[in-house]
Enzyme design. Structure first.
Site, short mmCIF file in Angstrom:
data_model
loop_
_atom_site.label_atom_id
_atom_site.label_comp_id
_atom_site.label_asym_id
_atom_site.label_seq_id
_atom_site.Cartn_x
_atom_site.Cartn_y
_atom_site.Cartn_z
N LYS A 1 -14.36 5.54 -16.34
CA LYS A 1 -15.12 4.59 -15.72
C LYS A 1 -14.46 3.80 -14.65
O LYS A 1 -14.13 2.69 -14.74
CB LYS A 1 -15.96 3.40 -16.83
N ARG B 1 0.76 -1.28 -0.14
CA ARG B 1 -0.07 0.13 0.04
C ARG B 1 0.90 1.21 0.05
O ARG B 1 1.48 1.50 0.84
CB ARG B 1 -1.05 0.07 1.23
N1 PDD Z 1 -23.33 2.32 -15.69
N2 PDD Z 1 -23.35 7.18 -16.43
C1 PDD Z 1 -22.77 6.45 -15.42
C2 PDD Z 1 -22.45 7.09 -14.07
C3 PDD Z 1 -22.90 5.04 -15.62
O1 PDD Z 1 -22.61 4.32 -14.46
C4 PDD Z 1 -23.38 4.38 -16.72
C5 PDD Z 1 -23.33 2.87 -16.73
C6 PDD Z 1 -23.82 5.16 -17.63
C7 PDD Z 1 -24.39 4.64 -19.10
O2 PDD Z 1 -23.35 4.38 -19.96
P1 PDD Z 1 -23.58 3.01 -20.81
O3 PDD Z 1 -24.59 3.37 -21.79
O4 PDD Z 1 -22.41 2.77 -21.48
O5 PDD Z 1 -23.72 1.84 -20.05
C8 PDD Z 1 -23.98 6.57 -17.48
C9 PDD Z 1 -23.28 0.58 -15.83
C10 PDD Z 1 -24.45 0.10 -16.56
C11 PDD Z 1 -23.02 0.04 -14.34
O6 PDD Z 1 -22.28 0.79 -13.64
O7 PDD Z 1 -23.80 -1.01 -14.02
#
Ligand code: PDD
Length: 282
Positions: free
Chosen positions: A147, A100
């Protein structure tokens, strides 16, 4: 039923899957992920999801532990081994296992895990009835375009929605809607103008969003990429959200105010049908 999950090159029953407590995703949320839908036994929008994965890795100077071809093979194997025809595949890549220390380690062994989730996507009851949402302040960091697995603010938002007895929450910053806790927010004005926030560091570039904007244009629906307020959303003719896990989901109530008479509207229904047709044909 025990699933077969993927951990660092191995397919194992879920209760035998193990990762280190020193994994940086566990300690720092130093990991990225993708969620891809499976419909009729096929991956939906797989290529754009992988493009976004590459972008997330690049933005964080993170390596890719296996090749693109191997990632695809992993997705195919998980579908086959779990006999899944409708649902989701979650995959996560972390910076890896190291003592860590905040700064990035050199040559840490990266972690890659993936698993399937069975889910009704093509015709859930909520797609017919619409869902109810609340609005909450957007308390997240300033790189929401990446993400990452740092989703605690969203988990808090979903819990707030649950406590309020509704389905989900949209987040608001400086008076404008950013996005849903795990989805992209859309409104329809004057029955034919589709509004969604432009891409920036403030929101995740949704893969479903991208497809919906394309379909809207081909369906003679005007698209305006601009910020919008909660009041605009409450007074809109329709509202909906998009994601890999809900496709196009009508929103019929915001903070207790009915939108579009409290029923899923025609533009939302049309876009959902177009999206399903595209996903099935693609
Ligand atoms: N989440 N905005 C956020 C904050 C998200 O976490 C997601 C998707 C989206 C939509 O993105 P996309 O169309 O590419 O799925 C927008 C996924 C589904 C999840 O965390 O389960």
């Amino acid at each position: 039923m025990t699933r077969i999950v993927y951990v660092n090159g191995n397919y194992v029953p879920e209760d035998e899957a193990k990762i280190s407590i020193f994994d940086r995703a566990f300690l720092f949320a130093d990991g990225i992920y993708e969620v891809t839908a499976v419909l009729d036994g096929k991956l939906v929008d797989y290529e754009p999801h992988m493009e976004r994965l590459h972008r997330s890795l690049r933005e964080l100077d993170m390596g890719q532990p296996i090749t693109d071809a191997e990632l695809k093979e992993m997705h195919e194997q998980l579908m086959a081994r779990n006999n899944i025809t409708e649902g989701l595949i979650y995959m996560q890549i972390t910076r890896g296992v190291a003592e860590r220390d905040f700064a990035y380690p050199e040559n840490a062994a990266q972690t890659l895990v993936a698993f399937t989730q069975v889910k009704e996507l093509s015709d859930p009851t909520t797609a017919r009835t619409g869902i109810r949402i609340i609005t909450i302040p957007d308390i997240r960091w300033h790189r929401r375009d990446i993400k990452t697995t740092g989703m605690l603010a969203q988990a808090m938002g979903k819990e707030a929605a649950k406590q309020a007895g509704v389905n989900d929450a949209w987040m608001v910053e400086e008076g404008y809607v950013t996005e849903g806790t795990s989805n992209t927010a859309f409104i329809v004005l004057d029955n034919n103008r589709l509004i969604t926030r432009p891409l920036s560091n403030a929101v995740l570039p949704g893969i479903t969003r991208r497809m919906i904007l394309k379909l809207a244009e081909s369906g003679a629906i005007t698209v305006e990429e601009r910020t919008f307020t909660i009041d605009e959303a409450k007074g809109a003719s329709e509202a909906f959200l998009t994601s890999a896990s809900s496709f196009v989901m009508p929103v019929v109530e915001i903070d207790g105010v009915k939108v579009g008479g409290g029923q899923p509207g025609p533009v939302t229904r049309k876009l959902r049908e177009m999206y399903l047709a595209e996903a099935r044909g693609g």
